[in-house]
Write an enzyme that holds these catalytic residues in place. Structure first.
Site, short mmCIF file in Angstrom:
data_model
loop_
_atom_site.label_atom_id
_atom_site.label_comp_id
_atom_site.label_asym_id
_atom_site.label_seq_id
_atom_site.Cartn_x
_atom_site.Cartn_y
_atom_site.Cartn_z
N LYS A 1 34.46 41.97 43.96
CA LYS A 1 33.29 41.75 43.24
C LYS A 1 32.07 42.33 43.72
O LYS A 1 31.09 42.82 43.04
CB LYS A 1 32.90 40.19 43.67
CG LYS A 1 33.82 39.29 43.05
CD LYS A 1 33.26 37.85 43.41
CE LYS A 1 34.13 36.70 42.57
NZ LYS A 1 35.60 36.76 42.79
N GLU B 1 24.54 36.91 48.05
CA GLU B 1 23.87 37.15 46.63
C GLU B 1 22.97 35.80 46.56
O GLU B 1 23.26 34.84 47.13
CB GLU B 1 24.89 36.94 45.62
CG GLU B 1 24.69 36.91 44.24
CD GLU B 1 26.04 37.10 43.40
OE1 GLU B 1 26.41 38.22 43.16
OE2 GLU B 1 26.31 36.10 42.83
N ARG C 1 41.82 39.18 32.06
CA ARG C 1 42.81 38.52 31.38
C ARG C 1 42.37 37.68 30.52
O ARG C 1 41.17 37.45 30.19
CB ARG C 1 43.46 37.82 32.54
CG ARG C 1 42.49 36.93 33.56
CD ARG C 1 43.14 35.93 34.42
NE ARG C 1 42.02 35.21 35.15
CZ ARG C 1 41.53 34.27 34.86
NH1 ARG C 1 41.36 33.81 33.55
NH2 ARG C 1 40.65 33.53 35.69
#
Length: 445
Positions: free
Chosen positions: A116, A200, A293
């Site tokens: 990430k 974050e 995906r």
């Protein structure tokens, strides 16, 4: 077109892929664990191979057994579905090294988006909006505290290698951060083999909006439309709808443009999803992650566009053009997906068991993608998802009305199920207004 396809997955997504393969004349090969030997997806496949015991590490994540099954059956390609090995870059590389076609993005794209922190930095460099956060993993709790001080509380403490809503916690102050940092790092090491932690900005009121992208065989990246995914429990989705009731034409164009930028930054191919957080107060959105995906919620995009995303995946993997005009992509109606899980409808705790009654609803605008049926058993070894109840209507009110009727007509006895929760949600004034956020389920409880 690929002539034979091994599906390295189980349950509803395996059945979903088999359905498209059969329509296209592609031989569908299932792999299964010992626990799944009598499951519908195994019985519906053209060929099936047992790859190990119930434990996923010994079966559905057993790369050697899956590759051996592909060789044994003469499969040309492998479709990983979602979960299990679908975002495993090493597996993708191994599949292609063995001369098989990987129905998914490149291993390099999977690797780039799997971390990430790396993904955030790549997106920022490409001009995609990212939320305020740390550019590098916090190596210690002191580093995390320093990052939080610069970002401002509250903050999200997130496993850099995580996914599926796992490995995340909110810290409202330094004391909370000290506690959550150690928990998230330990969880990440245990679950993902990587204890890297990202700090974050946390938005107390936020919506979760994502965009479906396709990286075409000719190198172009296109964005189809957005999905609203804010109905969640424990950061995991329960209901999705498309289009998002929070997104108007101008914001939609910004979302789609950013999603294309994200895909182009990693030379994306095949189906993927760019997930974002939307601040409803300001209209700002920020990149959250890219899922490399097919998503669980892909059917609602299929229904409003009138296309089969699994077919597009197979065509892209075969080097062929899509079945639709990418310059004349149309959107029609409103679609909703409800994830019917084997869990109690109040606390959402798993409730596996043998299915005594299974009656699926039917009617105009109703689709059920299920992994189970009468006399099957929901075991504790796998995800609790039993079926996806999908409806489409001319507009949002009609879709909601059809969802209510479909929920009322879906009969399941044996395992616990969350259908009563959906009956409640579909009458909830906040949900009906369309002005809701990721806190809606908590407020209902």
């Amino acid at each position: 077109m690929i002539e034979s396809l091994l599906i390295a997955n189980r349950g509803e997504i395996a059945r979903r892929i088999i359905r498209t393969a059969r329509r296209l004349g592609v031989r569908a090969i299932a792999v299964h664990s010992e626990a799944d030997a009598a499951m519908p997806f195994v019985l519906e496949a053209d060929e099936a191979v047992c790859v190990g015991p119930a434990n996923p590490a010994q079966s559905y994540r057993n790369t050697d057994a899956i590759l051996a099954a592909a060789k044994q059956t003469g499969a040309q390609a492998i479709h990983p579905g979602y979960g299990f090995l679908s975002e495993n870059a090493d597996f993708a590389r191994t599949v292609e090294a063995n001369g098989l076609v990987w129905v998914g993005p490149s291993a390099d794209a999977i690797s780039a988006m799997g971390d990430k922190i790396n993904a955030r930095n790549l997106m920022a460099a490409a001009g995609v909006p990212v939320a305020p956060g740390s550019q590098d993993p916090a190596a210690s709790v002191e580093e995390a505290i320093g990052a939080a001080a610069a970002i401002g509380y509250p903050v999200m403490v997130k496993a850099a290698a995580g996914g599926g809503g796992m490995g995340m916690a909110v810290a409202n102050d330094e004391a909370g951060l000290r506690t959550e940092f150690d928990k998230v790092r330990a969880f990440a090491e245990r679950m993902f083999g990587d204890g890297s932690v990202l700090i974050e900005r946390f938005f107390p009121r936020v919506r979760h909006v994502e965009v479906q992208i396709l990286g075409l065989a000719d190198g172009r990246v296109i964005a189809l439309s957005e999905r609203e995914c804010s109905v969640q429990r424990r950061n995991q989705k329960l209901l999705e709808e498309a289009p998002s009731p929070a997104v108007g034409p101008e914001l939609r164009q910004r979302f789609l443009a950013a999603a294309v930028q994200a895909g182009e930054a990693v030379k994306y191919r095949n189906a993927g999803t760019v997930e974002c957080l939307l601040d409803p107060a300001s209209g700002e959105f920020f990149f959250l992650e890219m899922n490399t995906r097919l998503q669980v919620e892909h059917p609602i995009t299929e229904l409003i566009h009138g296309i089969d995303l699994v077919e597009q995946q197979l065509r892209i993997a075969s080097g062929e053009a899509p079945t639709f005009d990418v310059d004349e992509l149309t959107t029609r109606g409103h679609a909703i997906e409800l994830r019917v899980n084997a869990e109690d409808p109040k606390r959402f705790l798993p409730g596996p068991g043998k299915v005594a009654t299974w009656v699926e609803p039917s009617g105009e605008g109703i689709r059920v993608d299920s992994g189970y049926g009468p006399d099957t058993t929901v075991t504790p070894f796998y995800d609790s998802l039993m079926a996806k109840l999908i409806v489409v209507g001319a507009d949002r009110p009609e879709a909601i009305a059809r969802a209510r009727a479909a929920v009322a007509g879906f009969e399941i006895a044996g395992p616990k199920n969350n259908l009563p929760f959906f009956a409640e949600l579909l009458e909830n004034e906040e949900f009906l207004s369309g002005d809701y956020d990721t806190g809606i389920v908590a407020r209902m409880r």
